[in-house]
Design an enzyme around this catalytic site. Structure first.
Site, PDB file in Angstrom:
ATOM      1  N   LYS A 178      39.413  50.363  31.055  1.00  0.00           N
ATOM      2  CA  LYS A 178      38.795  50.974  32.231  1.00  0.00           C
ATOM      3  C   LYS A 178      39.208  50.203  33.484  1.00  0.00           C
ATOM      4  CE  LYS A 178      34.342  51.429  34.601  1.00  0.00           C
ATOM      5  NZ  LYS A 178      34.878  50.711  35.795  1.00  0.00           N
ATOM      6  N   GLU A 251      36.021  36.503  32.671  1.00  0.00           N
ATOM      7  CA  GLU A 251      36.544  35.712  33.800  1.00  0.00           C
ATOM      8  C   GLU A 251      35.783  36.186  35.021  1.00  0.00           C
ATOM      9  OE1 GLU A 251      38.104  35.143  37.107  1.00  0.00           O
ATOM     10  OE2 GLU A 251      40.018  35.985  36.451  1.00  0.00           O
ATOM     11  N   CYS A 285      40.325  35.401  42.665  1.00  0.00           N
ATOM     12  CA  CYS A 285      39.245  34.587  42.105  1.00  0.00           C
ATOM     13  C   CYS A 285      39.546  33.099  42.188  1.00  0.00           C
ATOM     14  CB  CYS A 285      38.997  34.986  40.647  1.00  0.00           C
ATOM     15  SG  CYS A 285      38.381  36.664  40.453  1.00  0.00           S
ATOM     16  N   GLU A 383      30.904  32.927  47.060  1.00  0.00           N
ATOM     17  CA  GLU A 383      32.328  33.254  47.030  1.00  0.00           C
ATOM     18  C   GLU A 383      32.545  34.406  48.005  1.00  0.00           C
ATOM     19  OE1 GLU A 383      35.817  34.518  43.841  1.00  0.00           O
ATOM     20  OE2 GLU A 383      33.740  35.067  43.452  1.00  0.00           O
TER      21      GLU A 383
END
Length: 481
Positions: A178, A251, A285, A383
């Site tokens: 997906k 992750e 990331c 973040e």
């Protein structure tokens, strides 16, 4: 040529890949070009029935696919990589349209995805002999799991789908993949390419929203979930997978710290640090999100970084020569603006470059360098996932390491110094899955990659990553076997 391809993609019909067939859906959703803020294409929205068909097809295909040799599966995946390469310009153009990154970066992403597939299928996984003597023979073998569900994000959709796909399929699993609803189209194009190469049901690709992701994590017919995305969503995936003990690889992003010691030459490292912080407009990331700089070089490095920020070209990724594109979607754009607004209200803060939206359509924010900020602010503690870099001052290295580690994140980190031995020692003290010296960003597919603390569970890539898609089985034989 790029603009001509872009026009064609606006009128193209897109399809899921289910059981070896390309299928549309009764429902659809618009895909936005972040450089304009407008919908440029329609994407099919998978129904629950189509999802069930995909899982059934994957389970049926698993029987024969898992019995094939590594070499047989390697040949088919190598053909897939070759076919992607032949369609590279199409894939890159579509990726720029839906993700926003410059066309050169999109080409590089497709090339890297191809390279990841080609590397992973060269790894050999053999049984491990743990004992072989008069007491008997003990082997540790690795068996495929079954059906793997892959959920990929919007920032680098092909680079993060490629290892999921290659790792699962090469080790004998089948897959339901997906893509993010923000960037589904390039992955659906990958499905069109794979349709004529892989046996029916081995790879199924469906586009849809959060509901589709929930179906995947809850479904008893899926044996593992590999997910890349936010910590909050990752926790939901893990909780949902626990219902039937699905294996997971997660992750979950990072708030990477880089520590710059006082012995460096700012002019020699400024551009490398800038590139590691602002790659993909900060939407990576493992990009540098917090920069700790020693007093001795703090102002000099700030000046260099601010100069670069004002010089780079930000714009529509389809235009050659653009260095950085927009924020990928409105939700993330508005979040970055909220963090910028909070930052500007902090006492003592200096914004040396950027800090504003750009006067043009789309989700553009100027590359921003922030000084005079500390922990306890949103920009430093969260973040931001955008083109904003906080630069923090330190005088004591132990203090810098403590501050860098004082985070729920633990994906990557780096140390910058002329003393490589000292740099390695400091890097080893960082609570991260990977730590670099005089470098930041990017890990080859031959090495395992992942985070610690809330930045993830498990590792992707390398031998360790492949084995995360397999179950170890102990085979115990009598002596003389």
């Amino acid at each position: 040529m790029t603009r001509e391809l872009a026009s064609a993609f606006a009128t193209k019909n897109y399809f899921h890949l289910i059981g070896g067939c390309l299928e549309g859906s009764d429902a659809a959703f618009g895909v936005v070009n972040p450089a304009t803020g407008e919908v440029f294409a329609q994407c099919p929205d998978a129904s629950r029935a189509q999802f069930e068909q995909a899982v059934d097809a994957a389970r049926h295909a698993y029987v024969n696919w898992s019995r094939m040799s590594f070499e047989e599966r390697r040949r088919m995946l190598a053909r897939l990589a070759d076919a992607m390469e032949a369609r590279l310009e199409e894939m890159a153009t579509l990726l720029t349209l839906e993700q926003g990154k410059p066309i050169a970066a999109a080409r590089a992403e497709i090339e890297r995805g191809i390279g990841i597939i080609r590397h992973l299928i060269t790894i050999v996984i053999e049984p491990e002999v743990l004992r072989n003597d008069s007491g008997g023979r003990v082997e540790l073998r690795y068996k495929s799991l079954g059906v793997v569900g892959g959920i990929a994000p919007w920032n680098v959709p092909i680079v993060l789908a490629a290892p999921k796909l290659a790792s699962a399929l090469y080790t004998g699993n089948t897959m339901v993949l997906k893509p993010s609803p923000y960037t589904p189209l390039t992955t659906l194009l990958l499905g069109e390419i794979a349709c004529d190469i892989l046996p029916p049901g081995v790879l199924n690709i469906l586009a849809g929203g959060n509901e589709l992701g929930q179906w995947m994590t809850e479904h008893p017919g899926i044996d593992k979930i590999t997910f890349t995305g936010s910590i909050a969503t990752g926790k939901k995936v893990m909780a949902s997978a626990a219902a039937n003990m699905k294996r997971v690889t997660l992750e979950l992003g990072g708030n990477d710290a880089a520590i710059v010691l006082g012995d460096v030459e700012p002019k020699e490292i400024a551009r490398r640090i800038f590139q590691a912080a602002f790659a993909n407009s900060g939407q990576v990331c493992q990009a540098i999100k917090r920069l700790y700089v020693h007093d001795d070089v703090y102002e000099a490095l700030l000046t260099k970084l601010a100069t670069i920020a004002r010089q780079v070209k930000v714009g529509d990724g389809l235009d050659e020569g653009v260095d950085y594109g927009p924020i990928q979607n409105r939700t993330q754009y508005e979040r970055v603006l909220e963090i910028l607004d909070d930052t500007a209200r902090q006492p003592g803060v200096r914004i040396l470059a950027g800090g504003h939206v750009m006067d043009r359509p789309g989700y553009f924010i100027e590359p921003t360098i922030v000084a005079g900020i500390g922990e306890g602010t949103r920009l430093v503690d969260e973040e931001p996932f955008g083109p904003v870099l906080p630069v923090l001052r330190f005088s004591d290295i132990d203090d810098a390491v403590t501050r860098a580690n004082d985070s729920r994140f633990g994906l990557g980190g780096s140390v910058w110094t002329k003393d490589l031995a000292m740099g390695a020692d400091i890097a080893a003290r960082l609570e991260t899955g990977v730590a670099w010296v005089n470098h930041h960003l990017g890990v080859s597919a031959e090495y395992p990659f992942g985070g610690v603390k809330e930045s993830g569970v498990g590792r992707a890539n390398g031998v360790m990553g492949l084995k995360r898609n397999m179950e170890p089985q102990l085979i115990v034989l009598p002596a003389g076997s």
